[in-house]
Every structure is written in C-alpha cells, then in structure tokens.
Design an enzyme around this catalytic site. Structure first.
Site, PDB file in Angstrom:
ATOM      1  N   GLY A  11     -28.434  40.130  10.880  1.00  0.00           N
ATOM      2  CA  GLY A  11     -28.747  41.178  11.841  1.00  0.00           C
ATOM      3  C   GLY A  11     -29.517  42.301  11.180  1.00  0.00           C
TER       4      GLY A  11
ATOM      5  N   GLY B 237     -30.049  46.790  11.471  1.00  0.00           N
ATOM      6  CA  GLY B 237     -29.666  48.069  12.036  1.00  0.00           C
ATOM      7  C   GLY B 237     -30.672  49.142  11.697  1.00  0.00           C
TER       8      GLY B 237
ATOM      9  N   GLY C 211     -30.851  49.306   7.630  1.00  0.00           N
ATOM     10  CA  GLY C 211     -31.027  48.154   6.761  1.00  0.00           C
ATOM     11  C   GLY C 211     -30.904  46.834   7.487  1.00  0.00           C
TER      12      GLY C 211
ATOM     13  N   VAL D  98     -29.183  42.902   7.288  1.00  0.00           N
ATOM     14  CA  VAL D  98     -27.993  42.256   6.733  1.00  0.00           C
ATOM     15  C   VAL D  98     -28.251  40.755   6.584  1.00  0.00           C
ATOM     16  CG1 VAL D  98     -25.518  41.863   6.995  1.00  0.00           C
ATOM     17  CG2 VAL D  98     -26.541  43.986   7.844  1.00  0.00           C
TER      18      VAL D  98
ATOM     19  N   LYS E 134     -26.254  44.022   2.776  1.00  0.00           N
ATOM     20  CA  LYS E 134     -27.097  44.940   3.543  1.00  0.00           C
ATOM     21  C   LYS E 134     -28.180  45.511   2.631  1.00  0.00           C
ATOM     22  CE  LYS E 134     -26.696  49.068   6.471  1.00  0.00           C
ATOM     23  NZ  LYS E 134     -25.718  50.047   7.010  1.00  0.00           N
TER      24      LYS E 134
ATOM     25  N   ASP F 231     -19.883  56.692  15.239  1.00  0.00           N
ATOM     26  CA  ASP F 231     -20.599  55.588  15.899  1.00  0.00           C
ATOM     27  C   ASP F 231     -19.637  54.444  16.214  1.00  0.00           C
ATOM     28  OD1 ASP F 231     -22.829  54.525  17.082  1.00  0.00           O
ATOM     29  OD2 ASP F 231     -23.683  53.707  15.248  1.00  0.00           O
TER      30      ASP F 231
END
Length: 637
Positions: free
Chosen positions: A340, A342, A345, A347, A361, A457
């Site tokens: 994934g 974000g 960074g 991953v 990450k 978050d």
C-alpha cells in the site's frame, strides 16, 4: 609556468563543458512530438521522447492517446498547452464530459490548487464547492443541482429528499456554510472558464469542464539567466536578466565586469593583457564558487541526516534494530511486493533472515526535513502494547529512510466493516473484541507512557489485524507527543481524516484540542463497526438514516432498539452497547466526552448500566462566537 599551464588546461575544459551545455540546450528546443491533439515541444517532453528532448521537470505521459500530467502523484488530463502565454490547462479525469442533467464529481479530493514544481505561478483558479443539505437553502451563493458520477461517492445523497448545491467558494468561509449543510468535496477550475453569470449552473459546469491552469512563465523565461548566475526580475509583462556588478554601497563598479550568458565577456576593455587577466580571475572565481556550493550543499545534507542520527542515538529507550539500506532491499526482495501507499511513504512486504514476515515502509524523498520520520520513530519506538503495531527496526542512510514493522496478514479493518468481494465477514463478537482492543490501545497511548501520545488519525484504514484478528493501531505519521499533565495542546493546523476529525479542530470556541480528539475519532469508528456501514450513507432507504449516528440516537431516545437483520439476541446486546458508547464519544464538546479508560469500562460492563448521553450534535447557529477557519483547510488534512 607549470601553474599557468594547469590553469589554462582547466579553463579549456570549462569552456568545452559550457559550449557542450549550450549545444544541448539548443538541441532540446528542436524536439517536438504530439499526443492526441496536444502538440508537445520545449520545455515539455513525453516520457518516451529521447533524453535530449525538453526539460525533465516538464515531463508528460501519453495514455490511450490522451496527454496526462502528474501533479502531487495524481494524474490529470491535459486539455491545452499555451506556449504564447506560458500556461498549461489540465482537468481532473472525473470532471470530463459534464452533462446538463447533473454535476459530475472529481476523482481527487484536494483542498489546494493541484500543482507541482516547476509551476511557480498560479493562474486565477477558483474553488467549486459541492454542498449537500438536508433542507432547502435560499441563498445566491448556492446553485441547485444534482450530483452524479461514481457510486462509491458515499458522502453525497442523490435522494430526492435531500438537496445538492454547488457554489463558487472564492471568498467563502465555514461560517458561510448554511445550517444542515455539509461540504462534500472541492473541485478547482480557472476563472477564465466561467461563462456569464457566476451563479448559474451552466456557467459553473462550463468552468469545471474548462479545468484549472498552471503557469511556467517565470521558470521558462529565467532559465538561461539563472544558469549564467544572473539576476532575473519581473519587468512589465516579462522578465529581465541583469549581470551588472555592484560594490558594497550599491554603486556600479567602474571596471567592466558584465558577462554574457554562458560566461563569454561582453565588454572588451583595455586590450589583450586586460582580457587575459580578467579571464584568469573569472575562472579562478568560478572554480572557487563551484567548490563553495558543493561544500555548502554537502554540509547542509550531512547536517540534516546527522540530526536524525543524533536523535536516534540520544533515545536510549528505543530498542528497534538499525538496518542498512542494502539489508532493506534484500529483506523486500528489491521491493517486489507492494502492500500500500500513504501520505508519507510506500509499504512493501518483506521477510527477516530469521523467518518472520514484516511490513517495510519506505519514506517518500519529498519528506526531506525528516520530521515525519522522527515523529513516527519517537512515538511508536517507545510503545510496547499488544494493540499497537510493533516497530522492529529502521534505516537511516543518507536521504533513504525506512521503518520495519510487524506484518499484519489480515490487512486493515476497513475491508471487514465495509465488506468487499472475496472478504469473509466477521461476527459481531469478533467486531466487539476488535473495538475493545482498539480502545485499550488508545488508552495506553494516552496514559501508559511517560508522555501522552495523541494519534490524530484513528480510522478503519489505520487499524491492522494480525492472523488471529487482534487489532493493532498503526500509522503514527500525524501523532504528537505531549507531557502527561498537558490537558490542552497547541496545533498550528488541523490534522486527520475528514469524517473522523473532532469538531474542535475546526471550531475553536467549543473547546481546546486534547486527547479527547482521539476519543471522538474512536467514537465515529465504533459507530461504523456497530452498524457495518458508513456514518454518512446517501443511499439509505430513509432521509433520517442518511447520517447514521443521528438516526441511532433518535431510535434509542424513543425507546426503540436498532434493528439489524440476521442478528441474535446476544448480538443485539453487543450492538446496543457499542452504539451507546459511540454516542458518548462523539459529543460535540470535548468536555462531554469520556476518557478512553472510561470507554473501556463501558464496553466491558453491563449494557443495562449504560445511560443515554445528550444528543451529541449541535446546529451551527448554536455554536457561539465567530468561526475564523476558512473553507480552504490546511493541506495537512
């Protein structure tokens, strides 16, 4: 004599390099190509063009015969490149093909004009705000419409009982937002695209179809001047370049010192001897300048990376392992499997030499200050809790930075709250156990360390599940450390994810920012877990169910239970307990919300002992004071 020959050789080499660069610069202007109906020439280039074509900073792609530009890692379609006026016109792919029947959504949610270097001047772009209201609004700012587009835009209602509007938000603030209305998304368009009346739907749709504009005027006109160490400054509608020399008092020097682009003397003064002397001094100064720039550049970067190293060395309570970047590459098999991406960074899946799988990450290179990296290491590096993801190691090597975490094979919680094809649904008992684990993890962040850690978050995407579906709180890129005795903290800008952010991050007059912001986010998460649906569902059967927490409160307040199909009596008790606890967590005022240890007690206790809280929502007119935050929310959100 040997010294003179050496300097002559150096001067010759420099002249050759300069002339070669001139030839290359001139050669780039002769390359041209096209994609669809867009003609592409200097400074622009296609990714597939030869390397000597165009400027790499102005690189475009050709996808399905359509020209595409990348802005902030998002793809926009290019509608026009105006080489005379130095601007490019681009559009969000979702805004293509506007119709007269409804208003189409953009693909990307952004609160700022999409841009990237080297576009250093914004054309007159304006925000187009999509607003959804539960009641009719009579205001010249709001233009009635119907929203259409992708079905996964779950924040907006297409129901005939709700009311959809668009508005030009150029001078609009949160205090201008009508009661019972919410901002769904913001699109950007050039003011040139407006046709006629700004309050007509056709004019706004024309602007959306026209797209937004970015200028490269200064970058283009000043490139040669800055390459020759000149001073580029605005001069009317264009830019001028000066190579005049001044002394400390600002007066012109009497001796000739002006030089043309690429270092050729423009003033021949005093004969061959004087020219030779000036040339020699110029090359000496040029070499010294280059050496000074390289030295300063290296010192600046070494200092930046050293500050991270110094921080990690001084944190004696951090136990993660330090890896080299070559070990990180081996661990991830050269970054073969991406898990994934974000804000800070990307991953990748990796494997330690000892056998266990890990999540690696890799921090984005744009995060040059290292503050996000330090924030994540300084928070998660000191945490050891069963419901918080474990930091195994890190890498700091020049500009390369990486974090190594435990691998969570079942991914993030959002896949199970909002079921996807091929994902096995979890039972309500499992969902309750996950919610209790998350609550314990947040309570540990707030009270279990020598510093309180505010996550800022909490949302389904940041709750990871291990092989036994035990929850782990992750992604501490927005987290902040504060002394445990600080009840109110200071933030320079709102942070978090829309839909889970506490209202005090926007409305300063309802209370200060504290750990109660995480309590609010957890309450929104808990309500979604209990209902297995988004808190805002525009496709609900009844208008009253569009905002789920309001509907749940009204049901309980009327003495009714929330009926969820295919649930047992035991599961209905679990659901009721989760919903009442969630309603307590999402109270408007922070002071009315419980601490996380009290939330844990609610979830572990008897549902009969839980009392209904006050209605957690306050209409905008009931909020005292002026709201000074503008609709252009900080890009940190």
């Amino acid at each position: 004599m040997m010294l003179a020959r050496r300097w002559l050789l150096i001067a010759t080499v420099l002249l050759v390099v300069i002339c070669t660069n001139i030839a290359k610069a001139q050669n780039t202007t002769r390359c041209s190509s096209s994609c669809g109906d867009i003609h592409i020439s200097f400074p622009f280039r296609l990714r597939v063009d030869p390397q000597n074509c165009g400027d790499s900073r102005f690189q475009l792609d050709c996808q399905n015969n359509r020209t595409v530009i990348s802005l902030e890692s998002k793809k926009y379609n290019v509608l026009e490149i105006n080489y005379d006026n130095f601007y490019i016109r681009a559009i969000d792919p979702g805004l293509m093909n506007q119709t007269t029947n409804c208003t189409i959504f953009p693909n990307y949610f952004t609160t700022d004009v999409p841009s990237t270097s080297p576009f250093d001047y914004f054309a007159p772009n304006i925000p187009i705000i999509y607003v959804n209201c539960l009641a009719t609004v009579n205001s010249s700012r709001y233009v009635k419409t119907t929203f259409c587009g992708s079905k996964n835009k779950t924040l907006v209602s297409n129901s005939s009982q709700s009311h959809s509007y668009v508005a030009i938000g150029e001078d609009m603030s949160i205090s201008d937002l009508a009661e019972s209305c919410s901002v769904e998304i913001v699109a950007w368009a050039s003011a040139r695209g407006l046709s006629g009346n700004n309050t007509s739907l056709s004019s706004i749709q024309d602007a959306l179809s026209y797209g937004s504009e970015l200028s490269w005027k200064r970058t283009f006109l000043c490139r040669e001047c800055e390459a020759s160490q000149g001073n580029c400054f605005a001069d009317g509608d264009g830019y001028s370049c000066s190579h005049r020399c001044y002394d400390d008092t600002g007066m012109d020097l009497p001796l000739p010192c002006s030089i043309h682009y690429y270092g050729v003397l423009t003033i021949l003064y005093g004969g061959i001897v004087l020219i030779s002397l000036l040339s020699f001094r110029f090359f000496c100064g040029f070499i010294f300048l280059i050496a000074l720039i390289v030295y300063k550049w290296r010192r600046r970067h070494i200092s930046m990376y050293q500050s991270i190293e110094d921080f990690l060395q001084t944190q004696s309570n951090l136990v993660p392992i330090k890896y080299s970047f070559s070990e990180i590459k081996k661990m991830t098999n050269k970054f073969k499997e991406k898990l994934g991406e974000g804000a800070y960074g990307t991953v990748f899946k990796g494997k330690l030499r000892s056998g266990p799988f890990v999540a690696v990450k890799i921090m984005h290179k744009s995060m040059t200050s290292g503050q996000e990296f330090i924030s994540e290491v300084s928070t998660i590096g000191r945490i050891h809790h069963v419901n918080v993801v474990q930091l195994i190691g890190f890498c700091v090597e020049g500009s390369k930075r990486a974090l190594v975490y435990d691998f969570m094979p079942n991914g993030s919680l959002d896949k199970y709250i909002f079921p996807q094809e091929g994902i096995v649904s979890l039972s309500y008992k499992q969902m309750f156990d996950i919610s209790l684990g998350v609550a314990r993890g947040i309570d540990y962040l707030h009270r279990g360390c020598d510093m309180q850690i505010l996550h800022f978050d909490i949302k389904p995407h940041n709750i990871l599940l291990d092989e036994n579906f035990n929850p782990r709180i992750s992604d501490f890129g927005l987290a902040k450390l504060y002394p445990t005795d600080d009840s109110i903290v200071t933030l320079t800008a709102a942070r978090g994810t829309m839909g889970y952010m506490a209202p005090e991050l926007f409305y300063k007059n309802i209370g200060g920012v504290s750990y109660k912001a995480d309590v609010y986010s957890y309450g929104m998460l808990l309500m979604e877990m209990a209902g297995r649906r988004k808190n805002m569902n525009p496709f609900a059967d009844h208008l009253s169910q569009i905002y789920f927490p309001t509907w749940v409160y009204d049901q309980f307040n009327s003495g009714n239970d929330v009926q969820i199909p295919d649930t047992t009596d035991e599961e209905r008790i679990i659901i009721k307990k989760m919903m009442i606890a969630a309603l307590r967590c999402i109270q408007m005022r922070p002071v009315d919300r419980p601490a996380m240890n009290k939330v844990v007690e609610m979830l572990e206790g008897d549902v009969q002992l839980l009392q209904m809280p006050p209605k957690p929502f306050v209409a905008p007119r009931e909020i005292a004071g002026d709201v000074i935050e503008t609709i252009t929310i900080s890009s940190e959100i």
